[in-house]
Design a protein around this motif. Structure first.
Motif, mmCIF file in Angstrom:
data_model
loop_
_atom_site.group_PDB
_atom_site.id
_atom_site.type_symbol
_atom_site.label_atom_id
_atom_site.label_comp_id
_atom_site.label_asym_id
_atom_site.label_seq_id
_atom_site.Cartn_x
_atom_site.Cartn_y
_atom_site.Cartn_z
ATOM 1 N N GLU A 1 0.846 -1.026 0.083
ATOM 2 C CA GLU A 1 0.188 0.150 0.093
ATOM 3 C C GLU A 1 0.781 1.294 -0.021
ATOM 4 N N TYR A 2 1.978 1.133 0.691
ATOM 5 C CA TYR A 2 2.834 2.244 0.737
ATOM 6 C C TYR A 2 3.498 2.684 -0.704
ATOM 7 N N GLU A 3 3.763 1.568 -1.435
ATOM 8 C CA GLU A 3 4.025 1.963 -2.669
ATOM 9 C C GLU A 3 3.073 2.744 -3.632
ATOM 10 N N ILE A 4 1.761 2.094 -3.389
ATOM 11 C CA ILE A 4 0.691 2.661 -4.279
ATOM 12 C C ILE A 4 0.371 4.101 -3.727
ATOM 13 N N LEU A 5 0.712 4.408 -2.316
ATOM 14 C CA LEU A 5 0.452 5.815 -1.756
ATOM 15 C C LEU A 5 1.564 6.888 -2.412
ATOM 16 N N LYS A 6 2.654 6.306 -2.492
ATOM 17 C CA LYS A 6 3.912 7.122 -2.852
ATOM 18 C C LYS A 6 3.644 7.445 -4.387
ATOM 19 N N GLN A 7 3.281 6.370 -5.174
ATOM 20 C CA GLN A 7 3.105 6.520 -6.729
ATOM 21 C C GLN A 7 1.762 7.668 -6.815
ATOM 22 N N ARG A 8 0.936 7.535 -6.132
ATOM 23 C CA ARG A 8 -0.178 8.341 -6.340
ATOM 24 C C ARG A 8 -0.116 9.561 -5.876
ATOM 25 N N THR A 9 0.536 9.745 -4.798
ATOM 26 C CA THR A 9 0.918 11.150 -4.221
ATOM 27 C C THR A 9 1.856 11.873 -5.497
ATOM 28 N N GLN A 10 2.663 11.199 -6.020
ATOM 29 C CA GLN A 10 3.616 11.717 -6.750
ATOM 30 C C GLN A 10 2.730 12.333 -8.039
ATOM 31 N N GLU A 11 2.071 11.354 -8.535
ATOM 32 C CA GLU A 11 1.151 11.396 -9.780
ATOM 33 C C GLU A 11 0.201 12.730 -9.572
ATOM 34 N N ILE A 12 -0.563 12.710 -8.534
ATOM 35 C CA ILE A 12 -1.532 13.824 -7.918
ATOM 36 C C ILE A 12 -0.757 14.992 -7.987
ATOM 37 N N SER A 13 0.370 15.103 -7.098
ATOM 38 C CA SER A 13 1.227 16.518 -6.830
ATOM 39 C C SER A 13 1.676 16.895 -8.297
ATOM 40 N N GLY A 14 1.996 16.033 -9.282
ATOM 41 C CA GLY A 14 2.492 16.428 -10.442
ATOM 42 C C GLY A 14 1.439 17.208 -11.232
ATOM 43 N N ILE A 15 0.091 16.745 -11.048
ATOM 44 C CA ILE A 15 -1.166 17.357 -11.901
ATOM 45 C C ILE A 15 -1.272 18.712 -11.291
ATOM 46 N N VAL A 16 -1.293 18.781 -9.730
ATOM 47 C CA VAL A 16 -1.405 20.268 -9.301
ATOM 48 C C VAL A 16 -0.185 21.040 -9.613
ATOM 49 N N LYS A 17 0.931 20.493 -9.725
ATOM 50 C CA LYS A 17 2.219 21.342 -10.222
ATOM 51 C C LYS A 17 1.904 22.059 -11.590
ATOM 52 N N GLU A 18 1.451 20.980 -12.608
ATOM 53 C CA GLU A 18 1.201 21.657 -13.602
ATOM 54 C C GLU A 18 0.322 22.590 -13.757
ATOM 55 N N GLU A 19 -0.920 22.401 -12.987
ATOM 56 C CA GLU A 19 -2.139 23.347 -12.994
ATOM 57 C C GLU A 19 -1.525 24.666 -12.744
ATOM 58 N N LEU A 20 -0.837 24.694 -11.504
ATOM 59 C CA LEU A 20 -0.234 25.873 -11.076
ATOM 60 C C LEU A 20 0.792 26.732 -11.992
ATOM 61 N N ALA A 21 1.642 25.812 -12.496
ATOM 62 C CA ALA A 21 2.604 26.479 -13.517
ATOM 63 C C ALA A 21 1.871 27.137 -14.719
ATOM 64 N N LYS A 22 0.482 26.763 -15.188
ATOM 65 C CA LYS A 22 -0.305 27.517 -16.247
ATOM 66 C C LYS A 22 -0.572 28.786 -15.704
ATOM 67 N N LYS A 23 -0.533 29.086 -14.479
ATOM 68 C CA LYS A 23 -0.910 30.449 -13.732
ATOM 69 C C LYS A 23 0.445 31.212 -13.253
ATOM 70 N N GLY A 24 1.553 30.644 -13.719
ATOM 71 C CA GLY A 24 2.973 31.305 -13.345
ATOM 72 C C GLY A 24 3.036 31.018 -11.800
ATOM 73 N N LEU A 25 2.649 30.012 -11.138
ATOM 74 C CA LEU A 25 3.034 29.664 -9.838
ATOM 75 C C LEU A 25 3.788 28.453 -9.992
ATOM 76 N N GLU A 26 4.466 28.360 -8.815
ATOM 77 C CA GLU A 26 5.572 27.267 -8.555
ATOM 78 C C GLU A 26 5.151 26.437 -7.380
ATOM 79 N N LEU A 27 4.916 25.175 -7.337
ATOM 80 C CA LEU A 27 4.462 24.487 -6.278
ATOM 81 C C LEU A 27 5.654 24.030 -5.371
ATOM 82 N N TYR A 28 5.938 24.472 -4.193
ATOM 83 C CA TYR A 28 7.031 23.998 -3.452
ATOM 84 C C TYR A 28 6.762 22.757 -2.655
#
Length: 227
Positions: free
Chosen positions: A154-181
């Motif tokens: 479950e941890y491996e699934i958790l890690k993979q999904r966390t990175q996938e979700i965070s990557g989507i959020v990061k991409e959406e913020l970048a469209k508005k000139g924002l950087e996700l820390y």
């Protein structure tokens, strides 16, 4: 409705149809009147932040659903600042999962001997226990498994999904000139035992910067939603 839990930033109600209702508050976590998504205390109240947070949460959860990522989201009522979700069981007494792209906050406080402020990080995933008394201690994959909180699989699934979700959020913020820390997520198991994203995705659980300056939760939501 039956109130089953009153949290720092949301109240949780049980509905008669088997769903759960989340009522967003205008409180955000922090210390000494300063916003900090990693803090375990309410730091300040910002009028309108609950409703704005729900708008952004709705935006991101619908974006994730379109990408085929399982979540607890059902519907949102912006006027009432409420979100309807399916029930989910948390891991243990609750985990917080942080995905870090730069060294700030508690990461820098712990590892400042080696890390520089703002140093780039490669989507580093960190799991902490929800435990106010012990200041939300970090916990490793092995410890989670040994303590019966989360299996190694479950941890491996958790890690993979966390990175996938965070990557989507990061991409959406970048469209508005924002950087996700960094961003803080929560997961649970649905009735079938599947690992799903729960809670919210808003300015209250992430750090975003624009031109080197941190953006407040309310300002983030205004930028993202063109309010």
């Amino acid at each position: 409705m039956n109130l089953i839990f009153s949290g720092k930033t949301k109240d949780v109600y049980e509905l008669g149809d088997g769903h759960i209702l989340l009522k967003f508050k205008d409180d955000v976590t922090g210390t000494d009147g300063k916003f900090d998504p990693g803090a375990n205390t309410v730091g300040l109240t910002i009028e309108g932040v609950g409703q704005a947070g729900l708008k952004l949460t709705k935006f991101f959860f619908e974006r994730l659903q379109a990408a085929g990522i399982p979540t607890h989201y059902v519907a949102a009522n912006i006027d009432d600042a409420t979100m309807t979700v399916i029930p989910a069981n948390v891991f243990g007494k609750g985990l917080e999962v942080i995905c870090r792209y730069r060294a700030v906050g508690s990461f820098l406080r712990r590892y400042g001997l080696y890390a520089l402020e703002g140093q780039p990080l490669d989507a580093f995933v960190e799991v902490t226990l929800k435990d106010d008394e012990r200041q939300d201690p970090p916990i490793s994959k092995d410890a989670l498994d040994m303590l019966g909180i989360l299996t190694s699989e479950e941890y491996e699934i958790l890690k993979q999904r966390t990175q996938e979700i965070s990557g989507i959020v990061k991409e959406e913020l970048a469209k508005k000139g924002l950087e996700l820390y960094d961003i803080k997520l929560e997961f649970g198991r649905n009735k079938d035992g599947e690992l799903i994203l729960i809670d919210e995705i808003s300015g209250g659980n992430m750090r975003a910067y624009q031109d080197g300056n941190v953006i407040s939760p309310l300002e983030l939501e205004k930028i993202m939603l063109d309010i």
